[in-house]
Design a protein around this motif. Structure first.
Motif, short mmCIF file in Angstrom:
data_model
loop_
_atom_site.label_atom_id
_atom_site.label_comp_id
_atom_site.label_asym_id
_atom_site.label_seq_id
_atom_site.Cartn_x
_atom_site.Cartn_y
_atom_site.Cartn_z
N LYS A 1 0.88 -1.23 -0.13
CA LYS A 1 -0.04 -0.11 -0.17
C LYS A 1 0.73 1.21 0.00
O LYS A 1 0.33 2.26 -0.36
CB LYS A 1 -0.85 -0.15 1.18
CG LYS A 1 -1.87 -1.19 1.32
CD LYS A 1 -2.85 -1.41 2.56
CE LYS A 1 -3.69 -0.23 2.58
NZ LYS A 1 -4.82 -0.49 2.01
N ALA A 2 1.94 1.07 0.54
CA ALA A 2 2.86 2.32 0.68
C ALA A 2 4.36 1.70 1.01
O ALA A 2 4.71 0.80 1.58
CB ALA A 2 2.39 3.46 1.66
N ARG A 3 5.23 2.47 0.48
CA ARG A 3 6.67 2.35 0.76
C ARG A 3 7.35 3.68 1.07
O ARG A 3 7.27 4.54 0.38
CB ARG A 3 7.37 1.66 -0.46
CG ARG A 3 9.08 1.16 0.16
CD ARG A 3 9.52 0.62 -1.36
NE ARG A 3 8.85 -0.74 -1.65
CZ ARG A 3 9.73 -1.74 -1.32
NH1 ARG A 3 10.66 -1.91 -0.92
NH2 ARG A 3 8.88 -3.22 -1.67
N TYR A 4 8.40 3.69 2.15
CA TYR A 4 9.12 4.87 2.63
C TYR A 4 10.59 4.37 2.67
O TYR A 4 10.81 3.27 3.37
CB TYR A 4 8.63 5.54 3.88
CG TYR A 4 7.02 5.76 3.81
CD1 TYR A 4 6.70 6.97 3.62
CD2 TYR A 4 6.15 4.85 4.27
CE1 TYR A 4 5.30 7.30 3.55
CE2 TYR A 4 4.75 5.05 4.30
CZ TYR A 4 4.32 6.43 3.92
OH TYR A 4 3.02 6.60 3.92
N GLN B 1 2.24 9.86 8.27
CA GLN B 1 1.51 9.74 6.88
C GLN B 1 0.81 8.50 6.96
O GLN B 1 -0.29 8.52 6.13
CB GLN B 1 2.61 9.72 5.96
CG GLN B 1 3.15 11.13 5.72
CD GLN B 1 4.34 10.77 4.48
OE1 GLN B 1 4.07 10.63 3.23
NE2 GLN B 1 5.53 11.51 4.81
N ILE B 2 1.38 7.39 7.70
CA ILE B 2 0.71 6.04 7.60
C ILE B 2 -0.69 6.25 8.31
O ILE B 2 -1.71 5.84 7.72
CB ILE B 2 1.49 5.22 8.15
CG1 ILE B 2 2.88 4.80 7.36
CG2 ILE B 2 0.89 3.67 8.36
CD1 ILE B 2 3.91 3.84 8.15
N GLY C 1 2.78 5.59 17.76
CA GLY C 1 1.58 5.46 17.56
C GLY C 1 1.02 4.43 16.67
O GLY C 1 -0.12 4.02 16.70
N LEU C 2 1.92 3.61 15.90
CA LEU C 2 1.59 2.61 14.96
C LEU C 2 1.51 1.58 15.70
O LEU C 2 2.12 1.22 16.86
CB LEU C 2 2.51 2.33 13.99
CG LEU C 2 2.93 3.74 12.91
CD1 LEU C 2 4.00 3.38 11.83
CD2 LEU C 2 1.35 4.14 12.41
N PRO C 3 0.55 0.37 15.21
CA PRO C 3 0.15 -0.78 16.26
C PRO C 3 1.42 -1.59 16.23
O PRO C 3 2.05 -2.21 15.22
CB PRO C 3 -0.95 -1.35 15.32
CG PRO C 3 -0.88 -0.77 14.05
CD PRO C 3 -0.23 0.53 14.30
N ALA C 4 2.12 -1.82 17.15
CA ALA C 4 3.17 -2.71 17.52
C ALA C 4 3.20 -3.99 16.97
O ALA C 4 4.24 -4.80 16.77
CB ALA C 4 4.00 -2.57 18.90
#
Length: 323
Positions: A195-198, A230-231, A276-279
């Motif tokens: 869905k996305a790449r950084y 951004q995510i 805050g991203l789900p670990a």
């Protein structure tokens, strides 16, 4: 199949015994009819289709293909039907060159086939062979023509399917085995999409050659906070995995590069979770120096090689999920 285990299964009431005897009466009539001369093609219609490679078992079912091949010699084929029992209950009758496909819940089961057990039909009340059947697995077993003791003969799939060529599925007898379930097709796994790449340069994230949190630069923390924002802004709905992949340059030994890339990925994972991203959906992977994006001349000075390899020193954050 596993080693043999004793079993004490018994019919517990007259109703069950009467039902079993009625089923066996129907079976005897069906077998007698099966042994009468038939018009060309009639047996195949009555017995069901010829064997074709069976699909994989569903994850919550164990699949058993019980077959009775034609013996290589007339003397080796015992007369009559082989009566198949599952957990002591009648399931099917196999004539030579036939098979039955059955599915049960994973666990310990008795699956046997007795030859010439009329009129006592001891197989239904005294099962002798048990096996631990695994979910998602298919087992191929054949009737033992040697002694008719009930113990099935296991085969590898390739060998069994050679023997099953031309065999027909028997469908003219109704199963009385309560453990047997309708075979279900396995649920196809949904393949995640990217869905996305950084991509972040580790020279921005860390002091050179370092990987620990204390060595992360303020510029690196700001960059990771922006990635996390951004995510989140693009919604975490449908996101199944966030892969953090650390990459090192080819300078130095391969084991050391692998260790450094993995440690950097672990540190980035920790920061993204703090942001805050789900670990539980973030996975860290060290890729070492096997996936370089630029190639540098080996005989250049060390400083020149370090500068040239800057694009190879990176951390990728790949967001995966369903559409």
């Amino acid at each position: 199949m596993s080693s043999l285990l004793p079993s004490t299964f018994l019919f517990s009431n007259r109703g069950a015994r009467a039902a079993a005897l009625l089923a066996l009466g129907v079976l005897a009539a069906s077998v007698a009819q099966a042994q009468q001369p038939q018009k060309p093609g009639a047996a195949a219609v009555r017995q069901g289709p010829a064997y074709r490679a069976v699909p994989a078992a569903a994850a919550d079912q164990a699949q058993v293909i019980f077959f009775r091949p034609v013996s290589s010699s007339a003397a080796g084929q015992r007369p009559g039907a082989a009566h198949v029992y599952v957990n002591g209950e009648f399931h099917a009758a196999l004539l030579p060159n036939s098979f039955t496909r059955l599915c049960v819940a994973p666990g310990n089961h008795s699956v046997e086939a007795y030859l010439g057990d009329a009129p006592t039909y001891e197989g239904k009340s005294q099962p002798r062979t048990r096996a631990e059947l695994e979910g998602g697995k298919t087992v191929f077993v054949a009737v033992s023509e040697q002694d008719g003791s009930g113990s099935p003969v296991p085969y590898r799939r390739a060998d069994a399917e050679r023997m099953l060529a031309g065999a027909h599925e028997l469908r003219h007898v109704i199963s009385r085995a309560s453990a047997v379930e309708r075979c279900r097709e396995p649920v196809a796994a949904v393949q995640p999409v990217e869905k996305a790449r950084y991509t972040l340069n580790t020279d921005t994230l860390f002091a050179f050659g370092r990987s620990d949190l204390a060595a992360m630069t303020q510029k690196g923390r700001t960059a990771l906070a922006d990635v996390a924002a951004q995510i989140r802004a693009n919604s975490l709905e449908g996101v199944t995995r966030i892969a953090v992949r650390g990459h090192a340059d080819p300078i130095g030994s391969a084991p050391e590069n692998l260790r450094l890339s993995e440690q950097r990925a672990q540190t980035v994972r920790r920061v993204l979770a703090d942001e805050g991203l789900p670990a539980d959906r973030i996975a860290a992977e060290g890729m070492g120096s096997v996936e370089t994006v630029v190639s540098c001349v080996a005989n250049r000075s060390r400083d020149a090689r370090i500068a040239c390899n800057a694009p190879n020193r990176r951390v990728e954050v790949v967001v995966q999920g369903v559409k």
